[in-house]
Design a protein around this motif. Structure first.
Motif, short mmCIF file in Angstrom:
data_model
loop_
_atom_site.label_atom_id
_atom_site.label_comp_id
_atom_site.label_asym_id
_atom_site.label_seq_id
_atom_site.Cartn_x
_atom_site.Cartn_y
_atom_site.Cartn_z
N GLY A 1 -22.81 0.72 46.90
CA GLY A 1 -21.81 0.74 47.96
C GLY A 1 -22.28 0.02 49.21
N GLU A 2 -23.53 0.25 49.61
CA GLU A 2 -24.08 -0.42 50.79
C GLU A 2 -24.09 -1.94 50.60
OE1 GLU A 2 -27.89 1.46 51.17
OE2 GLU A 2 -27.05 3.21 52.20
N ALA A 3 -24.50 -2.40 49.43
CA ALA A 3 -24.55 -3.83 49.15
C ALA A 3 -23.15 -4.44 49.18
CB ALA A 3 -25.23 -4.10 47.81
N LEU A 4 -22.18 -3.77 48.58
CA LEU A 4 -20.81 -4.28 48.59
C LEU A 4 -20.28 -4.39 50.02
CD1 LEU A 4 -19.34 -2.37 45.52
CD2 LEU A 4 -19.82 -4.82 45.67
N ARG A 5 -20.52 -3.37 50.83
CA ARG A 5 -20.08 -3.41 52.23
C ARG A 5 -20.78 -4.52 53.00
NH1 ARG A 5 -20.11 1.96 51.21
NH2 ARG A 5 -22.12 2.34 52.17
N ALA A 6 -22.09 -4.69 52.76
CA ALA A 6 -22.85 -5.74 53.45
C ALA A 6 -22.33 -7.14 53.06
CB ALA A 6 -24.34 -5.63 53.12
N LEU A 7 -21.78 -7.25 51.86
CA LEU A 7 -21.21 -8.51 51.40
C LEU A 7 -19.75 -8.67 51.85
CD1 LEU A 7 -22.81 -8.48 47.86
CD2 LEU A 7 -23.19 -10.25 49.61
#
Length: 131
Positions: free
Chosen positions: A29-35
């Motif tokens: 989830g954190e990676a998707l939001r950061a992207l």
């Protein structure tokens, strides 16, 4: 993540914080939001139905028995990307998009593996691949 978004591994690596070779649901989830990607998360599932996006598979076995620490089950999970009947799973011999039915036959019969269920769906729009 790269397969599900149609981006390079390098683009994903740039947003990973303290990557240790595995990804928890929180880290996905954190990676998707950061992207800058939006997604709809469904969790605490126990289904074999994949969604369009990223799916977390939990292999079933004694590590799910009562009294076994939950972190033990994390060693028996895997992430799979799926869109419109096509699956990319790095546990398959070819790390390429294959028909979902072929993927199911591979994982359920060759090699024989334990049953599984999906615990998390990160529903995403289909990736746009450049030519």
């Amino acid at each position: 993540i790269a397969a599900a978004l149609g981006i390079t591994l390098e683009q994903v690596r740039q947003v990973l914080v303290n990557y240790k070779g595995w990804m928890s649901p929180t880290q996905i989830g954190e990676a998707l939001r950061a992207l800058g990607k939006t997604y709809h998360l469904r969790h605490h599932l126990k289904t074999q139905e994949l969604c369009n996006g990223i799916n977390r598979i939990q292999w079933e076995g004694s590590w799910l028995n009562p009294g076994v620490p939950p972190r033990v089950a994390y060693f028996h999970t895997h992430w799979v990307a799926r869109f419109d009947g096509w699956v990319l799973c790095t546990a398959c011999e070819t790390a390429e998009w294959i028909p979902e039915e072929e993927w199911r036959q591979y994982h359920l019969t060759v090699p024989p593996v334990s049953p599984f269920h999906i615990t998390h769906h990160y529903h995403l729009s289909a990736p746009i691949f450049s030519t």
